[in-house]
Design a protein around this motif. Structure first.
Motif, PDB file in Angstrom:
ATOM      1  N   LEU A   3       0.731  -1.190   0.100  1.00  0.00           N
ATOM      2  CA  LEU A   3      -0.084   0.083  -0.032  1.00  0.00           C
ATOM      3  C   LEU A   3       0.906   1.326  -0.108  1.00  0.00           C
ATOM      4  O   LEU A   3       0.605   2.008  -0.721  1.00  0.00           O
ATOM      5  CB  LEU A   3      -0.880  -0.020   1.330  1.00  0.00           C
TER       6      LEU A   3
ATOM      7  N   ARG B 102       1.672   6.954  -6.693  1.00  0.00           N
ATOM      8  CA  ARG B 102       0.629   7.852  -7.028  1.00  0.00           C
ATOM      9  C   ARG B 102       1.000   9.326  -7.297  1.00  0.00           C
ATOM     10  O   ARG B 102       0.240  10.210  -7.848  1.00  0.00           O
ATOM     11  CB  ARG B 102      -0.562   7.729  -6.151  1.00  0.00           C
TER      12      ARG B 102
ATOM     13  N   SER C 185      -7.431   8.993  -9.790  1.00  0.00           N
ATOM     14  CA  SER C 185      -6.743   8.451  -8.466  1.00  0.00           C
ATOM     15  C   SER C 185      -7.179   9.389  -7.115  1.00  0.00           C
ATOM     16  O   SER C 185      -6.782  10.589  -7.101  1.00  0.00           O
ATOM     17  CB  SER C 185      -5.173   8.492  -8.553  1.00  0.00           C
ATOM     18  N   TRP C 186      -7.884   8.726  -6.362  1.00  0.00           N
ATOM     19  CA  TRP C 186      -8.097   9.109  -5.058  1.00  0.00           C
ATOM     20  C   TRP C 186      -6.842   9.824  -4.314  1.00  0.00           C
ATOM     21  O   TRP C 186      -6.693  10.804  -3.834  1.00  0.00           O
ATOM     22  CB  TRP C 186      -9.007   8.323  -4.259  1.00  0.00           C
TER      23      TRP C 186
END
Ligand SMILES: N=c1c2ncn([C@@H]3O[C@H](COP(=O)(O)OP(=O)(O)OP(=O)(O)O)[C@@H](O)[C@H]3O)c2ncn1[C@@H]1O[C@H](COP(=O)(O)O)[C@@H](O)[C@H]1O
Length: 103
Positions: free
Chosen positions: A7, A14, A22-23
């Motif tokens: 993660l 990101r 993408s959040w």
């Protein structure tokens, strides 16, 4: 590699991604928003802890952990930094540390 390591790597990857898709990228571009979302998710986890619903607490804890990592990444703090701090604390109990601060 643990799920948490994967993660953290995804979050790092990101950086600079398109916030429209993408959040994570959206939050990384707005550190104050990332902090606000972590606060919301932490409160939701607290509510489920008080309600004593293990399944919902697990889900909210996952949301909170993800948003904690994004909030820290938005300010340049990595999972490795947090792990190093946790490692530094391993040699001392929490109660010892609290007592030392009150001396
Ligand atoms: N673990 C998560 C994760 N947990 C929660 N969320 C998102 O966090 C957002 C916040 O949810 P909320 O419902 O609390 O907030 P909201 O959508 O604004 O709704 P309201 O509360 O305002 O009504 C939602 O869009 C969730 O999908 C996550 N988004 C991403 N990840 C991980 O990050 C990876 C990359 O995601 P992207 O950056 O979006 O590609 C994913 O593959 C996952 O591994």
């Amino acid at each position: 590699m643990s799920a948490l390591d994967r993660l953290a790597a995804t979050i790092a990857a990101r950086r600079g991604a398109d916030p429209a898709t993408s959040w994570t990228a959206r939050l990384l571009a707005d550190p104050d928003k990332a902090a606000e979302k972590f606060g919301e998710e932490a409160v939701e986890a607290v509510i489920e802890a008080v309600r004593a619903d293990p399944a919902k607490l697990t889900s909210e804890a996952a949301d909170a952990l993800y948003h904690l990592l994004v909030m820290c990444a938005a300010r340049g703090v990595t999972l490795a930094d947090i792990e190093a701090e946790l490692t530094r604390r391993e040699s001392r109990s929490g109660l010892e540390e609290k007592a030392a601060r009150r001396r």
